[in-house]
Scaffold this motif. Structure first.
Motif, PDB file in Angstrom:
ATOM      1  N   THR A   6       0.856  -1.177   0.000  1.00 51.05           N
ATOM      2  CA  THR A   6       0.000   0.000   0.000  1.00 51.05           C
ATOM      3  C   THR A   6       0.891   1.226   0.000  1.00 51.05           C
ATOM      4  O   THR A   6       1.810   1.329   0.817  1.00 51.05           O
ATOM      5  CB  THR A   6      -0.904   0.018   1.257  1.00 51.05           C
ATOM      6  N   LEU A   7       0.641   2.143  -0.920  1.00 46.93           N
ATOM      7  CA  LEU A   7       1.420   3.372  -1.043  1.00 46.93           C
ATOM      8  C   LEU A   7       0.479   4.556  -0.903  1.00 46.93           C
ATOM      9  O   LEU A   7      -0.504   4.656  -1.639  1.00 46.93           O
ATOM     10  CB  LEU A   7       2.134   3.416  -2.394  1.00 46.93           C
ATOM     11  N   THR A   8       0.767   5.432   0.044  1.00 43.09           N
ATOM     12  CA  THR A   8      -0.049   6.623   0.241  1.00 43.09           C
ATOM     13  C   THR A   8       0.844   7.849   0.307  1.00 43.09           C
ATOM     14  O   THR A   8       2.011   7.766   0.702  1.00 43.09           O
ATOM     15  CB  THR A   8      -0.885   6.530   1.536  1.00 43.09           C
ATOM     16  N   THR A   9       0.280   8.979  -0.094  1.00 40.84           N
ATOM     17  CA  THR A   9       1.020  10.232  -0.016  1.00 40.84           C
ATOM     18  C   THR A   9       0.300  11.190   0.910  1.00 40.84           C
ATOM     19  O   THR A   9      -0.908  11.088   1.116  1.00 40.84           O
ATOM     20  CB  THR A   9       1.176  10.882  -1.408  1.00 40.84           C
ATOM     21  N   PRO A  17       6.366  16.791   1.776  1.00 44.25           N
ATOM     22  CA  PRO A  17       5.626  15.647   1.245  1.00 44.25           C
ATOM     23  C   PRO A  17       6.134  14.332   1.845  1.00 44.25           C
ATOM     24  O   PRO A  17       7.332  14.188   2.115  1.00 44.25           O
ATOM     25  CB  PRO A  17       5.908  15.673  -0.252  1.00 44.25           C
ATOM     26  N   VAL A  18       5.212  13.394   2.040  1.00 44.26           N
ATOM     27  CA  VAL A  18       5.541  12.088   2.610  1.00 44.26           C
ATOM     28  C   VAL A  18       4.938  10.998   1.730  1.00 44.26           C
ATOM     29  O   VAL A  18       3.767  11.057   1.372  1.00 44.26           O
ATOM     30  CB  VAL A  18       4.971  11.928   4.038  1.00 44.26           C
ATOM     31  N   LEU A  19       5.763  10.024   1.390  1.00 44.72           N
ATOM     32  CA  LEU A  19       5.290   8.800   0.746  1.00 44.72           C
ATOM     33  C   LEU A  19       5.411   7.702   1.796  1.00 44.72           C
ATOM     34  O   LEU A  19       6.498   7.475   2.336  1.00 44.72           O
ATOM     35  CB  LEU A  19       6.136   8.448  -0.476  1.00 44.72           C
ATOM     36  N   THR A  20       4.305   7.034   2.093  1.00 47.01           N
ATOM     37  CA  THR A  20       4.298   5.963   3.088  1.00 47.01           C
ATOM     38  C   THR A  20       4.057   4.640   2.383  1.00 47.01           C
ATOM     39  O   THR A  20       3.122   4.514   1.589  1.00 47.01           O
ATOM     40  CB  THR A  20       3.199   6.199   4.145  1.00 47.01           C
ATOM     41  N   ALA A  21       4.935   3.683   2.671  1.00 48.03           N
ATOM     42  CA  ALA A  21       4.811   2.342   2.104  1.00 48.03           C
ATOM     43  C   ALA A  21       4.487   1.370   3.231  1.00 48.03           C
ATOM     44  O   ALA A  21       5.132   1.391   4.287  1.00 48.03           O
ATOM     45  CB  ALA A  21       6.106   1.932   1.417  1.00 48.03           C
ATOM     46  N   PHE A  33       6.345   0.775  -6.534  1.00 50.31           N
ATOM     47  CA  PHE A  33       7.042   1.598  -5.550  1.00 50.31           C
ATOM     48  C   PHE A  33       7.846   2.686  -6.260  1.00 50.31           C
ATOM     49  O   PHE A  33       7.805   3.854  -5.880  1.00 50.31           O
ATOM     50  CB  PHE A  33       7.937   0.708  -4.686  1.00 50.31           C
ATOM     51  N   ALA A  34       8.538   2.314  -7.338  1.00 51.55           N
ATOM     52  CA  ALA A  34       9.330   3.279  -8.105  1.00 51.55           C
ATOM     53  C   ALA A  34       8.448   4.364  -8.716  1.00 51.55           C
ATOM     54  O   ALA A  34       8.796   5.550  -8.686  1.00 51.55           O
ATOM     55  CB  ALA A  34      10.118   2.563  -9.197  1.00 51.55           C
ATOM     56  N   ALA A  35       7.315   3.977  -9.262  1.00 54.75           N
ATOM     57  CA  ALA A  35       6.404   4.944  -9.881  1.00 54.75           C
ATOM     58  C   ALA A  35       5.841   5.908  -8.833  1.00 54.75           C
ATOM     59  O   ALA A  35       5.767   7.119  -9.078  1.00 54.75           O
ATOM     60  CB  ALA A  35       5.273   4.216 -10.601  1.00 54.75           C
ATOM     61  N   ALA A  36       5.459   5.396  -7.665  1.00 55.77           N
ATOM     62  CA  ALA A  36       4.934   6.257  -6.602  1.00 55.77           C
ATOM     63  C   ALA A  36       6.009   7.211  -6.099  1.00 55.77           C
ATOM     64  O   ALA A  36       5.732   8.391  -5.855  1.00 55.77           O
ATOM     65  CB  ALA A  36       4.399   5.406  -5.455  1.00 55.77           C
ATOM     66  N   ALA A  54       5.919   0.975   8.296  1.00 50.87           N
ATOM     67  CA  ALA A  54       4.907  -0.082   8.169  1.00 50.87           C
ATOM     68  C   ALA A  54       5.310  -1.135   7.141  1.00 50.87           C
ATOM     69  O   ALA A  54       4.518  -2.011   6.802  1.00 50.87           O
ATOM     70  CB  ALA A  54       3.557   0.522   7.799  1.00 50.87           C
ATOM     71  N   LEU A  55       6.540  -1.035   6.658  1.00 52.47           N
ATOM     72  CA  LEU A  55       7.036  -2.009   5.683  1.00 52.47           C
ATOM     73  C   LEU A  55       7.593  -3.211   6.437  1.00 52.47           C
ATOM     74  O   LEU A  55       8.410  -3.066   7.346  1.00 52.47           O
ATOM     75  CB  LEU A  55       8.135  -1.368   4.827  1.00 52.47           C
TER      76      LEU A  55
END
Length: 99
Positions: A6-9, A17-21, A33-36, A54-55
């Protein structure tokens, strides 16, 4: 079959900005993951925080996604992943904070 990821921004209180995986990053979903990460980097002209707390799993395909962005990323990692990031050399190239 792709592994659950799950990828959220979002944004930190200071606007960063935060990208959470969450889940697992392996060769089956590293492209997602690379695209996000690329999309988040495009939107953020400066520093980008990547939250990996959370990974549960990150293999070499996931590590490879992070290397092109070392100059802009601030990583937040779980105690489980922090040693992996250190051994891979990422902790020497970017800020890695263990949460």
């Amino acid at each position: 079959m792709s592994t659950a990821l799950t990828l959220t921004t979002g944004h930190q209180p200071d606007g960063t900005p935060v990208l959470t995986a969450a889940g697992e990053v392996d060769m089956s979903n590293a492209a997602d993951f690379a695209a996000a990460l690329a999309r988040a980097a495009e939107v953020a002209p400066g520093q980008l925080t990547v939250n990996l707390t959370a990974l549960e799993y990150l293999d070499s395909a996931g590590l490879a996604v992070l290397f092109p962005h070392v100059e802009r990323i601030h990583l937040i990692a779980s105690p489980l992943l922090a040693p992996v990031l250190t051994i891979a050399g990422l902790a020497d190239l970017m800020t890695v904070v263990s949460a």
